[in-house]
Scaffold this motif. Structure first.
Motif, PDB file in Angstrom:
ATOM      1  N   PRO A 139      28.935 -24.803   9.762  1.00 28.63           N
ATOM      2  CA  PRO A 139      29.836 -23.682  10.065  1.00 28.63           C
ATOM      3  C   PRO A 139      31.049 -23.668   9.135  1.00 28.63           C
ATOM      4  CG  PRO A 139      30.193 -25.459  11.608  1.00 28.63           C
ATOM      5  CD  PRO A 139      29.058 -25.896  10.719  1.00 28.63           C
ATOM      6  N   ASP A 140      31.744 -22.546   9.137  1.00 33.15           N
ATOM      7  CA  ASP A 140      33.007 -22.414   8.390  1.00 33.15           C
ATOM      8  C   ASP A 140      32.837 -22.672   6.896  1.00 33.15           C
ATOM      9  OD1 ASP A 140      34.235 -22.017  10.888  1.00 33.15           O
ATOM     10  OD2 ASP A 140      34.491 -24.179  11.150  1.00 33.15           O
ATOM     11  N   ASN A 141      31.649 -22.379   6.365  1.00 31.75           N
ATOM     12  CA  ASN A 141      31.409 -22.556   4.928  1.00 31.75           C
ATOM     13  C   ASN A 141      30.782 -21.276   4.396  1.00 31.75           C
ATOM     14  OD1 ASN A 141      30.664 -23.315   2.331  1.00 31.75           O
ATOM     15  ND2 ASN A 141      30.062 -25.372   2.943  1.00 31.75           N
ATOM     16  N   VAL A 142      31.631 -20.329   4.038  1.00 30.21           N
ATOM     17  CA  VAL A 142      31.129 -19.030   3.587  1.00 30.21           C
ATOM     18  C   VAL A 142      30.425 -19.132   2.243  1.00 30.21           C
ATOM     19  CG1 VAL A 142      33.297 -18.384   2.450  1.00 30.21           C
ATOM     20  CG2 VAL A 142      31.764 -16.602   3.298  1.00 30.21           C
ATOM     21  N   SER A 143      30.842 -20.076   1.393  1.00 33.38           N
ATOM     22  CA  SER A 143      30.189 -20.246   0.091  1.00 33.38           C
ATOM     23  C   SER A 143      28.719 -20.604   0.278  1.00 33.38           C
ATOM     24  CB  SER A 143      30.894 -21.325  -0.727  1.00 33.38           C
ATOM     25  OG  SER A 143      32.230 -20.971  -0.978  1.00 33.38           O
ATOM     26  N   HIS A 186      37.692 -13.790   5.204  1.00 33.51           N
ATOM     27  CA  HIS A 186      37.535 -14.636   4.012  1.00 33.51           C
ATOM     28  C   HIS A 186      37.372 -13.763   2.769  1.00 33.51           C
ATOM     29  CE1 HIS A 186      36.239 -17.837   1.351  1.00 33.51           C
ATOM     30  NE2 HIS A 186      36.575 -18.703   2.293  1.00 33.51           N
ATOM     31  N   GLU A 187      37.999 -14.191   1.671  1.00 36.38           N
ATOM     32  CA  GLU A 187      37.969 -13.402   0.432  1.00 36.38           C
ATOM     33  C   GLU A 187      36.547 -13.188  -0.081  1.00 36.38           C
ATOM     34  OE1 GLU A 187      41.954 -15.586   0.507  1.00 36.38           O
ATOM     35  OE2 GLU A 187      39.852 -16.046   0.928  1.00 36.38           O
ATOM     36  N   LEU A 188      35.711 -14.208   0.009  1.00 35.51           N
ATOM     37  CA  LEU A 188      34.342 -14.089  -0.514  1.00 35.51           C
ATOM     38  C   LEU A 188      33.515 -13.068   0.269  1.00 35.51           C
ATOM     39  CD1 LEU A 188      33.491 -17.839  -1.249  1.00 35.51           C
ATOM     40  CD2 LEU A 188      33.869 -16.019  -2.927  1.00 35.51           C
ATOM     41  N   THR A 189      33.867 -12.875   1.536  1.00 31.63           N
ATOM     42  CA  THR A 189      33.174 -11.862   2.345  1.00 31.63           C
ATOM     43  C   THR A 189      33.450 -10.470   1.804  1.00 31.63           C
ATOM     44  OG1 THR A 189      33.319 -13.251   4.316  1.00 31.63           O
ATOM     45  CG2 THR A 189      32.955 -10.883   4.662  1.00 31.63           C
ATOM     46  N   TRP A 190      34.712 -10.190   1.551  1.00 32.25           N
ATOM     47  CA  TRP A 190      35.085  -8.884   0.988  1.00 32.25           C
ATOM     48  C   TRP A 190      34.460  -8.688  -0.390  1.00 32.25           C
ATOM     49  CZ3 TRP A 190      37.578  -4.986   3.451  1.00 32.25           C
ATOM     50  CH2 TRP A 190      38.218  -5.292   4.657  1.00 32.25           C
ATOM     51  N   LEU A 240      27.654 -12.133   8.401  1.00 33.73           N
ATOM     52  CA  LEU A 240      28.750 -12.491   7.497  1.00 33.73           C
ATOM     53  C   LEU A 240      30.084 -11.957   8.011  1.00 33.73           C
ATOM     54  CD1 LEU A 240      29.540 -13.726   4.709  1.00 33.73           C
ATOM     55  CD2 LEU A 240      29.145 -11.460   3.729  1.00 33.73           C
ATOM     56  N   VAL A 241      30.104 -10.695   8.371  1.00 31.48           N
ATOM     57  CA  VAL A 241      31.342 -10.080   8.869  1.00 31.48           C
ATOM     58  C   VAL A 241      31.734 -10.678  10.218  1.00 31.48           C
ATOM     59  CG1 VAL A 241      32.373  -7.921   9.664  1.00 31.48           C
ATOM     60  CG2 VAL A 241      30.945  -7.941   7.603  1.00 31.48           C
ATOM     61  N   GLU A 242      30.740 -10.956  11.037  1.00 28.87           N
ATOM     62  CA  GLU A 242      31.015 -11.510  12.367  1.00 28.87           C
ATOM     63  C   GLU A 242      31.659 -12.891  12.287  1.00 28.87           C
ATOM     64  OE1 GLU A 242      28.415 -13.071  16.219  1.00 28.87           O
ATOM     65  OE2 GLU A 242      27.533 -11.601  14.831  1.00 28.87           O
ATOM     66  N   ASN A 243      31.236 -13.709  11.325  1.00 33.06           N
ATOM     67  CA  ASN A 243      31.699 -15.090  11.258  1.00 33.06           C
ATOM     68  C   ASN A 243      32.782 -15.341  10.215  1.00 33.06           C
ATOM     69  OD1 ASN A 243      29.721 -16.878  13.040  1.00 33.06           O
ATOM     70  ND2 ASN A 243      28.473 -15.301  12.048  1.00 33.06           N
ATOM     71  N   PHE A 244      32.868 -14.488   9.191  1.00 34.69           N
ATOM     72  CA  PHE A 244      33.820 -14.744   8.093  1.00 34.69           C
ATOM     73  C   PHE A 244      34.566 -13.474   7.698  1.00 34.69           C
ATOM     74  CE2 PHE A 244      30.062 -17.515   7.516  1.00 34.69           C
ATOM     75  CZ  PHE A 244      30.661 -18.755   7.641  1.00 34.69           C
ATOM     76  N   SER A 245      35.018 -12.737   8.678  1.00 34.17           N
ATOM     77  CA  SER A 245      35.643 -11.442   8.381  1.00 34.17           C
ATOM     78  C   SER A 245      36.939 -11.570   7.588  1.00 34.17           C
ATOM     79  CB  SER A 245      35.915 -10.693   9.691  1.00 34.17           C
ATOM     80  OG  SER A 245      36.786 -11.465  10.521  1.00 34.17           O
ATOM     81  N   LYS A 301      20.493 -20.770  12.319  1.00 43.01           N
ATOM     82  CA  LYS A 301      20.545 -22.211  12.559  1.00 43.01           C
ATOM     83  C   LYS A 301      21.351 -22.923  11.470  1.00 43.01           C
ATOM     84  CE  LYS A 301      18.150 -22.542  16.345  1.00 43.01           C
ATOM     85  NZ  LYS A 301      18.771 -23.047  17.590  1.00 43.01           N
ATOM     86  N   ALA A 302      21.215 -22.463  10.237  1.00 48.44           N
ATOM     87  CA  ALA A 302      21.990 -23.052   9.139  1.00 48.44           C
ATOM     88  C   ALA A 302      23.476 -22.829   9.358  1.00 48.44           C
ATOM     89  CB  ALA A 302      21.552 -22.448   7.809  1.00 48.44           C
ATOM     90  N   LEU A 303      23.814 -21.670   9.899  1.00 48.10           N
ATOM     91  CA  LEU A 303      25.206 -21.353  10.185  1.00 48.10           C
ATOM     92  C   LEU A 303      25.757 -22.269  11.275  1.00 48.10           C
ATOM     93  CD1 LEU A 303      27.425 -19.375   9.360  1.00 48.10           C
ATOM     94  CD2 LEU A 303      26.602 -17.812  11.113  1.00 48.10           C
TER      95      LEU A 303
END
Length: 594
Positions: free
Chosen positions: A229-233, A266-270, A259-264, A223-225
């Motif tokens: 949205p679009d805020n990986v931090s 993004h640098e912070l994901t890796w 995380l991988v599904e929504n921010f694959s 729900k927070a996602l």
């Protein structure tokens, strides 16, 4: 108004009589309390009331209540508390209620009222106050968290706490801290349930299983996602909370899937995935064992894949930050550190070839090279950095410092680097370069270079540089050529603009160090300084007066004249400071004479 106040005071008479009869207060003290209460009540009957009027009254009543408790303990008296303390407590609640109604925006008053109710252990009052507060401040996420925390920790009521979080999110759907704290609470609820089950040693029925399988916490993340949205931090802030608990391994796995599904891409994901690989390797270690190169393999492979997939400056910076964090730790094996340093330097080289290093990353590269003793390579790196970022004064200072510490034989390199830097660095940012050059020339007594530096620095358009050079040059002349040379140059410099206080203070210190002391020169220097800084520098006037008072050659008849000048010259705020310090000084002088 007077009749209303009198009515309030008459209502207080029974409690005051009881205090006096029990010996808790004397007749004189009772009269004093009534007198203060009358004054407070009149304040609250004015058309324009302030919050301080209420707070002062409340604090006074709380002090009376505290004193009552002390007197009761001293006398061992427990009689008639309902006739004495309870009316005071009700009065305090009434005053808080009036204050929060009139000044509803002041959050601290609400919190103070709650704190008072907590002190009295009045759970019903606390709940009512919190409800009123939240109606007035429903867009303050911290207050919803405060309310939920109270219900969960103090009342052990997770259901009501959950309702506060849900209501808070209705008003603050995009509040990061509210989502995070709600998530934390649900994990705590689950943890408490587990502990309860261990104690009871039995199973739970179906209606409780939802709170015991951690599913609510995962729903909160989803729900927070949706809300943010679009805020990986923000999304990654759930991870350290998740890792606080020892039952969330499966939960963490699902978190990374999201995380991988929504921010694959993004640098912070890796970065998070790679660091997780290292944590998994650490779990395989026995107690007391150190990390070896093999434990870093999976993590570093992920980082290598990341910079291939996302060859960006941010990705390289995250990769290099990881290396530096590991190198700062003292737990790693020496072989491991050597391995990490080698790989780290390779990554720096690769990023530099792709032109993906910013100025801060060049500084990091220099630090690594310096720590392992590769000074020549560090100099080459900084030369490259100053070409890419010529306006960055920090890079020039690092390069200049290497040439300075290598000794006098590298003076040509120092001069060349200094000159090159001044051509490109902004004047207002260049003082660190001037300071390093000055320190280098003076440490090796390079008089010619010092004179040339001063010729350029004294007329410099940047005020900080010209005034600093002037002060340092005067001190250098004194130390190397004596007081006469310093006096001669002081006469030239003291009318040049801009000046600084240190210039005059240094010269006065020089004159005071002479034997015999030339008071005329010192007085002249003080007068010169006060012409420039007399309006706002109270300390300078005080020091001038101290000189005349304490020095054997001082003139006491000058003190009234100095005081008069100060009172006419100083601005309003500085004059108050001056008078205060002058009074303290005179008092200290009187005590020393006695």
């Amino acid at each position: 108004m007077a009749e209303l106040v009198q009515t309030f005071l008459e209502n207080m008479i029974p409690e005051m009589e009881e205090m006096e009869q029990l010996g808790l207060f004397t007749r004189k003290e009772v009269s004093r309390i009534l007198k203060r209460r009358r004054a407070f009540e009149y304040k609250l009957r004015r058309l324009e009331k302030t919050l301080d009027d209420y707070i002062e009254y409340i604090e006074y009543e709380q002090n009376v209540l505290s004193l009552l408790i002390i007197r009761r303990n001293k006398l061992g008296c427990k009689l008639k508390k309902e006739q004495i303390e309870i009316p005071i407590v009700r009065r305090i609640h009434r005053l808080y209620g009036q204050a929060t109604k009139r000044f509803a925006r002041d959050i601290q008053t609400w919190l103070s009222h709650i704190a008072f109710a907590k002190l009295r252990k009045e759970k019903g009052s606390i709940s009512r106050i919190i409800s009123k507060m939240l109606r007035c401040h429903n867009h303050q996420p911290e207050l919803w968290i405060f309310a939920a925390k109270y219900e969960f920790e103090d009342n052990n009521d997770s259901n009501t706490a959950r309702k506060f979080f849900l209501r808070g999110l209705q008003f603050n759907f995009n509040s990061e801290i509210l989502w995070l704290e709600y998530y934390r609470m649900e994990l705590l609820v689950y943890q408490k349930s587990q502990m309860r089950m261990k104690v009871l040693g039995g199973s739970v029925d179906k209606c409780k299983r939802t709170s015991l399988d951690c599913s609510i916490a995962l729903v909160i993340i989803k729900k927070a996602l949706e809300a943010i949205p679009d805020n990986v931090s923000f999304f990654l802030k759930f991870l350290p909370i998740c890792r606080l608990f020892d039952f969330t391994e499966k939960h963490e796995k699902e978190f990374f899937e999201l995380l991988v599904e929504n921010f694959s891409d993004h640098e912070l994901t890796w970065d998070a995935i790679a660091r997780r690989k290292l944590l998994e390797a650490q779990k395989t270690l026995e107690d007391g064992s150190k990390l070896l190169p093999i434990h870093f393999e999976a993590c570093l492979e992920t980082f290598d894949e990341a910079v291939k997939h996302l060859p960006t400056q941010v990705m390289y910076q995250l990769y290099l930050n990881f290396f530096l964090e590991q190198l700062r730790k003292k737990v790693n094996h020496k072989k491991t550190k050597s391995h990490l340093v080698t790989l780290c330097l390779e990554v720096f080289e690769t990023a530099n070839k792709q032109e993906l290093l910013n100025a801060d990353m060049f500084v990091m590269w220099n630090d690594v090279l310096s720590n392992v003793g590769l000074i020549s390579k560090a100099i080459d790196v900084l030369k490259c950095a100053t070409k890419k970022y010529p306006l960055n004064v920090n890079l020039w200072c690092l390069l200049l410092n290497y040439h300075c510490i290598s000794g006098q034989e590298n003076s040509d390199k120092v001069v060349k680097t200094f000159e090159n830097a001044l051509k490109v660095v902004k004047n207002k940012e260049s003082w660190p370069l001037w300071e390093m050059a000055w320190n280098y020339y003076t440490s090796f007594s390079m008089e010619k270079e010092i004179e040339n530096l001063c010729k350029r620095g004294l007329p410099h358009p940047e005020a900080n540089i010209s005034s600093q050079i002037r002060t340092r040059y005067l001190l250098w002349l004194y130390l190397n050529h004596g007081i006469e040379s310093a006096r001669e140059h002081y006469k030239k410099f003291h009318r040049m603009k801009p000046l600084n206080r240190m210039f005059f203070e240094e010269y006065i210190s020089m004159e005071l160090a002479q034997s015999p002391v030339n008071m005329d020169n010192i007085r002249s220097a003080y007068n010169d300084a006060l012409d420039v800084y007399g309006e706002d520098d109270a300390d300078m006037w005080i020091n001038y007066m101290k000189l005349e008072m304490t020095n054997p050659k001082g003139k006491l008849d000058q003190i009234p004249m100095i005081y008069f000048r100060a009172s006419k010259t100083l601005n309003e705020s500085s004059l108050a400071e001056f008078n205060h310090k002058y009074t303290l000084f005179r008092a200290g002088l009187t005590e020393s004479k006695n």
